[in-house]
Enzyme design. Structure first.
Site, PDB file in Angstrom:
ATOM      1  CB  ILE A  72      -1.023  -0.046   1.273  1.00 33.28           C
ATOM      2  CG1 ILE A  72      -2.001  -1.110   1.039  1.00 33.28           C
ATOM      3  CG2 ILE A  72      -1.686   1.337   1.268  1.00 33.28           C
ATOM      4  CD1 ILE A  72      -2.882  -1.487   2.158  1.00 33.28           C
ATOM      5  CB  ILE A  79      -5.426  -4.346   0.120  1.00 37.18           C
ATOM      6  CG1 ILE A  79      -6.334  -3.011   0.736  1.00 37.18           C
ATOM      7  CG2 ILE A  79      -4.726  -3.710  -1.100  1.00 37.18           C
ATOM      8  CD1 ILE A  79      -7.504  -2.850  -0.203  1.00 37.18           C
ATOM      9  CE1 TYR A 125      -3.097  -4.718  11.025  1.00 37.43           C
ATOM     10  CE2 TYR A 125      -5.554  -4.897  11.042  1.00 37.43           C
ATOM     11  CZ  TYR A 125      -4.175  -4.431  10.407  1.00 37.43           C
ATOM     12  OH  TYR A 125      -4.433  -3.966   9.235  1.00 37.43           O
ATOM     13  CB  SER A 160      -7.563  -1.738   9.577  1.00 32.45           C
ATOM     14  OG  SER A 160      -7.808  -3.006   9.020  1.00 32.45           O
ATOM     15  CE  LYS A 209      -3.325  -1.095  11.189  1.00 32.42           C
ATOM     16  NZ  LYS A 209      -2.424  -0.027  10.653  1.00 32.42           N
ATOM     17  CG  ASN A 252       1.227   2.194   4.723  1.00 32.95           C
ATOM     18  OD1 ASN A 252       0.001   1.903   4.737  1.00 32.95           O
ATOM     19  ND2 ASN A 252       2.059   1.561   4.205  1.00 32.95           N
TER      20      ASN A 252
END
Length: 260
Positions: free
Chosen positions: A25, A198, A165, A150, A169, A98
């Site tokens: 990304i 993604i 995670y 996210s 986020k 990022n």
């Protein structure tokens, strides 16, 4: 030139950096920034890959693109990185923070060290880069900060267990909103993007994730993974002056995955 510098004291195209910019990304958004007329620093712990990406983008776009090695969990590294961006590019108008990781492990089996690693990179690293960039921008006419959150900040993903995670986020979004409020009248805008699944090279080549792709696609309204390049335009918009009234927002780019 979409990312022409019209507001801060830096001349020419806007100047910015992307953490985790060597691949995936980050590489795609860095490409979008450079194609839009910005000079960009590719910031990554993998310096060799960052150099390759920087050389590739410089040749393809004609912009100044540099590589910087940085551990985003180290305040000293981050402060030095921002100083180098300013010195070599001539300023700092935007950044895309990022860099991040995910460790899939059932909560009762996840070690405390694994938990801390995810939180340290995904949340503490964002905080350090936000603050270092923000301090410069506050003193030099403003700027735009983009954080990668996210869709996992909005839903609990299945079937993979990833509590650290998801928590990290969700915290990124609240950090984004908090900084946006603090800096709203001082010229610094802070927004986040929340990508869905993604299809980066890392995902498509992962022995752990490949078996999950079919399950994800079966659940997805559009029936497919997103493409990294489908995140470029929103980041270019947020880095540019046409988004001057946009701050404290989270943009979900997930093919409607979180709509149900």
């Amino acid at each position: 030139m979409i990312l022409q510098n019209n507001k801060t004291k830096n001349k020419g195209g806007k100047k910015g950096f992307v953490t985790g910019g060597a691949r995936g990304i980050g590489k795609c958004t860095a490409t979008g920034f450079a194609q839009a007329g910005a000079d960009v620093a590719i910031v990554d712990l993998d310096f060799e890959e960052a150099q390759k990406t920087a050389a590739e983008l410089a040749e393809a776009t004609g912009r100044k693109v540099i590589a910087i090695k940085c551990d985003c969990t180290s305040k000293e590294d981050v402060d030095a990185m921002v100083a180098k961006v300013v010195a070599e590019l001539g300023g700092l108008d935007f950044c895309h923070n990022n860099a991040g990781i995910c460790i899939n492990a059932p909560a009762e089996e996840m070690t405390y060290e694994q938990w801390l690693k995810v939180i340290n990179i995904n949340l503490n690293g964002i905080f350090l880069t936000d603050i270092a960039a923000g301090k410069y921008m506050l003193e030099n006419g403003g700027g735009s900060i983009i954080n990668t959150a996210s869709m996992s900040a909005h839903i609990v993903n299945v079937p993979q267990p990833q509590c650290a995670y998801n928590a990290s986020k969700a915290a990124v979004i609240q950090l984004t909103k908090s900084l946006a409020i603090e800096w709203a009248k001082r010229g610094v805008r802070v927004n986040s993007i929340s990508p869905g699944y993604i299809g980066t090279d890392l995902v498509l080549q992962s022995k752990t994730l490949i078996p999950l792709i079919e399950k994800w696609n079966a659940m997805a309204p559009m029936g497919r993974l997103g493409k990294p390049e489908e995140l470029e335009s929103i980041c270019v918009y947020l880095a540019g002056d046409t988004s001057s009234f946009t701050t404290g927002s989270d943009f979900i780019i997930d093919g409607a995955f979180t709509c149900f």
